[in-house]
Design a protein around this motif. Structure first.
Motif, mmCIF file in Angstrom:
data_model
loop_
_atom_site.group_PDB
_atom_site.id
_atom_site.type_symbol
_atom_site.label_atom_id
_atom_site.label_comp_id
_atom_site.label_asym_id
_atom_site.label_seq_id
_atom_site.Cartn_x
_atom_site.Cartn_y
_atom_site.Cartn_z
ATOM 1 N N ASN A 174 6.599 17.590 -16.545
ATOM 2 C CA ASN A 174 7.331 16.860 -18.011
ATOM 3 C C ASN A 174 5.643 18.130 -18.658
ATOM 4 O OD1 ASN A 174 8.126 14.560 -18.195
ATOM 5 N ND2 ASN A 174 6.707 13.477 -17.698
ATOM 6 N N GLU A 175 5.203 18.766 -17.818
ATOM 7 C CA GLU A 175 4.392 20.031 -18.585
ATOM 8 C C GLU A 175 4.986 21.182 -18.677
ATOM 9 O OE1 GLU A 175 0.765 19.821 -16.730
ATOM 10 O OE2 GLU A 175 -0.054 18.303 -16.746
ATOM 11 N N GLY A 176 5.897 21.516 -17.980
ATOM 12 C CA GLY A 176 6.528 22.303 -17.465
ATOM 13 C C GLY A 176 7.493 23.470 -18.389
ATOM 14 N N THR A 177 8.004 24.254 -18.768
ATOM 15 C CA THR A 177 8.665 25.039 -19.302
ATOM 16 C C THR A 177 9.406 26.366 -19.044
ATOM 17 O OG1 THR A 177 7.640 26.603 -21.058
ATOM 18 C CG2 THR A 177 7.417 23.762 -22.112
ATOM 19 N N ASP A 178 8.960 26.844 -17.986
ATOM 20 C CA ASP A 178 9.042 28.032 -17.285
ATOM 21 C C ASP A 178 9.337 27.240 -16.240
ATOM 22 O OD1 ASP A 178 9.539 30.627 -17.055
ATOM 23 O OD2 ASP A 178 8.255 30.286 -15.074
ATOM 24 N N THR A 179 10.967 27.392 -16.046
ATOM 25 C CA THR A 179 11.649 26.755 -14.997
ATOM 26 C C THR A 179 10.890 27.508 -12.837
ATOM 27 O OG1 THR A 179 13.621 26.627 -15.719
ATOM 28 C CG2 THR A 179 13.459 27.142 -12.530
ATOM 29 N N LYS A 180 10.647 28.871 -13.030
ATOM 30 C CA LYS A 180 10.055 29.647 -11.669
ATOM 31 C C LYS A 180 8.602 28.513 -11.595
ATOM 32 C CE LYS A 180 9.203 33.547 -9.358
ATOM 33 N NZ LYS A 180 10.778 32.934 -8.381
ATOM 34 N N THR A 181 7.548 29.169 -12.110
ATOM 35 C CA THR A 181 6.125 28.407 -11.922
ATOM 36 C C THR A 181 6.883 27.520 -12.108
ATOM 37 O OG1 THR A 181 5.298 30.352 -13.324
ATOM 38 C CG2 THR A 181 3.924 27.920 -13.454
ATOM 39 N N MET A 182 7.117 26.327 -12.944
ATOM 40 C CA MET A 182 6.361 24.710 -12.828
ATOM 41 C C MET A 182 7.641 24.172 -11.778
ATOM 42 S SD MET A 182 10.117 22.093 -14.741
ATOM 43 C CE MET A 182 11.150 22.203 -13.889
ATOM 44 N N LEU A 183 8.665 24.875 -10.839
ATOM 45 C CA LEU A 183 9.184 24.332 -9.909
ATOM 46 C C LEU A 183 8.573 25.027 -8.538
ATOM 47 C CD1 LEU A 183 13.324 24.834 -9.800
ATOM 48 C CD2 LEU A 183 11.733 23.157 -9.528
ATOM 49 N N GLU B 174 1.124 -1.422 0.311
ATOM 50 C CA GLU B 174 -0.077 -0.113 0.006
ATOM 51 C C GLU B 174 0.901 1.746 0.057
ATOM 52 O OE1 GLU B 174 -3.495 1.999 2.442
ATOM 53 O OE2 GLU B 174 -3.201 0.098 2.624
ATOM 54 N N ALA B 175 2.139 1.253 0.995
ATOM 55 C CA ALA B 175 2.546 2.430 0.476
ATOM 56 C C ALA B 175 3.477 2.851 -0.402
ATOM 57 C CB ALA B 175 4.220 1.935 1.563
ATOM 58 N N GLN B 176 3.707 1.447 -1.417
ATOM 59 C CA GLN B 176 4.492 1.654 -2.754
ATOM 60 C C GLN B 176 3.837 1.588 -3.183
ATOM 61 O OE1 GLN B 176 8.167 0.671 -3.113
ATOM 62 N NE2 GLN B 176 7.622 1.598 -4.804
ATOM 63 N N PHE B 177 2.337 1.531 -3.471
ATOM 64 C CA PHE B 177 1.479 2.427 -4.208
ATOM 65 C C PHE B 177 1.542 4.041 -4.289
ATOM 66 C CE2 PHE B 177 -2.433 2.872 -5.376
ATOM 67 C CZ PHE B 177 -2.556 2.563 -7.012
ATOM 68 N N GLU B 178 1.563 3.982 -3.011
ATOM 69 C CA GLU B 178 0.854 5.745 -2.829
ATOM 70 C C GLU B 178 1.912 6.554 -3.269
ATOM 71 O OE1 GLU B 178 0.303 8.440 1.477
ATOM 72 O OE2 GLU B 178 0.554 5.935 1.809
ATOM 73 N N GLU B 179 3.593 6.266 -3.004
ATOM 74 C CA GLU B 179 4.830 6.563 -2.792
ATOM 75 C C GLU B 179 4.932 6.311 -4.623
ATOM 76 O OE1 GLU B 179 9.213 5.191 -2.923
ATOM 77 O OE2 GLU B 179 8.842 5.632 -1.353
ATOM 78 N N ASN B 180 4.407 5.234 -5.822
ATOM 79 C CA ASN B 180 4.082 5.289 -6.939
ATOM 80 C C ASN B 180 3.437 6.316 -7.415
ATOM 81 O OD1 ASN B 180 6.891 3.600 -7.226
ATOM 82 N ND2 ASN B 180 5.068 1.843 -7.766
ATOM 83 N N GLY B 181 2.675 6.779 -6.981
ATOM 84 C CA GLY B 181 1.109 7.904 -7.099
ATOM 85 C C GLY B 181 1.564 9.295 -6.906
ATOM 86 N N ILE B 182 2.551 9.450 -6.168
ATOM 87 C CA ILE B 182 3.394 10.903 -5.330
ATOM 88 C C ILE B 182 3.894 10.550 -6.988
ATOM 89 C CG2 ILE B 182 4.556 12.039 -4.492
ATOM 90 C CD1 ILE B 182 3.537 10.504 -2.074
ATOM 91 N N LEU B 183 4.959 9.612 -6.828
ATOM 92 C CA LEU B 183 6.311 9.703 -8.046
ATOM 93 C C LEU B 183 5.977 10.337 -9.346
ATOM 94 C CD1 LEU B 183 8.550 7.615 -7.077
ATOM 95 C CD2 LEU B 183 9.083 10.102 -6.609
ATOM 96 N N LYS B 184 4.492 10.011 -9.883
ATOM 97 C CA LYS B 184 3.605 10.296 -10.719
ATOM 98 C C LYS B 184 2.867 11.717 -11.037
ATOM 99 C CE LYS B 184 -0.250 7.783 -13.904
ATOM 100 N NZ LYS B 184 -0.872 9.281 -13.932
ATOM 101 N N GLU B 185 2.761 11.663 -10.091
ATOM 102 C CA GLU B 185 2.015 13.300 -10.305
ATOM 103 C C GLU B 185 2.981 14.310 -10.601
ATOM 104 O OE1 GLU B 185 -1.225 14.395 -7.047
ATOM 105 O OE2 GLU B 185 -1.642 12.424 -6.625
ATOM 106 N N ILE B 186 3.659 14.237 -9.370
ATOM 107 C CA ILE B 186 4.944 15.004 -10.437
ATOM 108 C C ILE B 186 5.983 14.834 -10.972
ATOM 109 C CG2 ILE B 186 7.196 16.116 -9.307
ATOM 110 C CD1 ILE B 186 5.366 16.054 -6.950
ATOM 111 N N ALA B 187 6.168 13.739 -12.186
ATOM 112 C CA ALA B 187 6.560 13.378 -13.132
ATOM 113 C C ALA B 187 5.549 13.871 -13.816
ATOM 114 C CB ALA B 187 6.479 12.009 -13.327
ATOM 115 N N GLU B 188 4.449 13.952 -14.092
ATOM 116 C CA GLU B 188 3.730 14.807 -15.294
ATOM 117 C C GLU B 188 3.525 16.212 -14.644
ATOM 118 O OE1 GLU B 188 -0.353 13.164 -13.656
ATOM 119 O OE2 GLU B 188 0.110 11.519 -14.724
ATOM 120 N N LEU B 189 3.647 17.088 -13.523
ATOM 121 C CA LEU B 189 3.965 18.673 -13.546
ATOM 122 C C LEU B 189 5.176 18.851 -14.256
ATOM 123 C CD1 LEU B 189 2.467 19.339 -9.480
ATOM 124 C CD2 LEU B 189 1.595 20.139 -11.806
#
Length: 372
Positions: free
Chosen positions: A21-30, A4-19
């Protein structure tokens, strides 16, 4: 770690990765990534420093800073050293770690600077991709004095994602700069091979026509055509130089001196400081310097121009002045020419300061200061 904890961690990493991948402006992305990270981990505050090769840090993103750190436009966060930045610069901070106490908060408490909301400690994680380093991610919560191994591992994984995204953005920017230079070079070649050659042929034709006729009026017409063609050739050479500056590979000041000499100006230059200038700032200074030297040629009536370039760890200062005729200038009124307005706009686009001084009979001085 449970499934369950592993699944939750993978979900967090997926959400961060999506953000990321969408970002092009450093300040806004971070900023977006930091807010999301704090939300999904339950932590309450955080900040990200980008740190350059000279060890100078920039507060690029933050969330929910306590008043003691947020006061005076976050001055305490933007200036001065701290333990985590020192460890980063000393190459002793290579993975996610607990920091016993936050020096910036400790200093704020000593100074009675305001409420800290119980924040005393934070975890710090270097942002990196392979051997490249970009800065630090710091996160914490009130009264939280220790981060567990699993928490640090998650933060480290997220920091690596951020570092990879920063590397991607940097590579994209470099590719765009290379493409822009290539396009300018192509345009410069086309102008030289087509328009420049046509103007040269027209000049020769006008000269031949002037020598072939005996009619004085026709001679004057051909002479006028030749003068106009020579003037257009001069403008074309200047334009080609601007598109593809010879000598820029040998340094900014060398290129500006060469440009001035091409216009028939004697350029006296002085260079101080040794810090390298980022490409976008070098480009802006090159364009501003060109415009300033061209103005000296067109309007000052002087044959000499003085150029000074000073670069320190936090700013670049370009000064160009002449001892020509000058003009009446009131800083409370709008700038009188398009060229000067362009210089001011280029400077302010980089958060710089544009300063113009001129008086009739006392020459003109232009000084720009651009933060690094």
């Amino acid at each position: 770690m449970t499934k369950e904890a592993q699944f939750e961690e993978n979900g967090i990493l997926k959400e961060i990765a999506e953000l990321l991948n969408e970002g092009t402006d450093t300040k806004t992305m971070l900023s977006d990534v930091l807010k999301r990270l704090l939300y999904v981990t339950g932590l309450e505050t955080g900040w990200i420093f980008l740190i350059d090769v000279d060890g100078n840090h920039e507060l690029i993103a933050d969330f929910a800073l306590p008043p003691a750190l947020a006061m005076n436009q976050k001055e305490r966060m933007c200036h001065g050293k701290c333990w985590c930045v020192n460890k980063y610069n000393n190459h002793t901070l290579n993975k996610a770690t607990n920091i016993i106490e936050c020096k910036r908060i400790e200093d704020a408490l000593d100074d009675g600077a305001g409420e800290t909301w119980g924040l005393t400690h934070h975890a710090t994680v270097p942002l990196r991709a392979g051997n490249e380093r970009f800065g630090l991610l710091n996160v914490g919560s009130p009264n939280k004095t220790h981060f567990h191994k699993n928490e640090l591992a998650l933060l480290e994984a997220i920091a690596y994602q951020v570092g990879t995204a920063l590397k991607r953005i940097n590579l994209t920017q470099r590719e765009q700069e290379i493409a822009l230079v290539a396009e300018r070079n192509r345009l410069a070649r086309d102008l030289h091979d087509s328009v420049n050659q046509l103007l040269f042929s027209l000049s020769l034709t006008a000269r031949a026509g002037m020598e072939m006729t005996e009619d004085e009026e026709v001679k004057q017409t051909f002479s006028y055509m030749q003068d106009l063609t020579q003037e257009a050739l001069g403008e074309m050479r200047s334009l080609i130089w601007q598109l593809k500056p010879r000598g820029l590979e040998n340094g900014l000041v060398s290129a500006l001196k060469g440009y001035g000499e091409m216009l028939g100006m004697k350029v006296e230059a002085k260079v101080t400081g040794a810090t390298s200038i980022p490409g976008n700032i070098e480009e802006a200074i090159w364009r501003i310097g060109q415009e300033a030297i061209a103005n000296c040629k067109k309007h000052s009536g002087a044959a000499d121009v003085f150029l000074s370039l000073h670069t320190s760890w936090n700013e670049t200062i370009l000064t160009i002045k002449d001892k020509g005729c000058g003009f009446h200038y009131n800083e409370n009124l709008s700038i009188p020419s398009l060229g000067l307005k362009n210089m001011k706009a280029r400077t302010e686009a980089l958060n710089g300061l544009f300063r113009l001084q001129s008086q009739l009979g006392n020459g003109t001085e232009i000084k720009i200061t651009i933060p690094l």
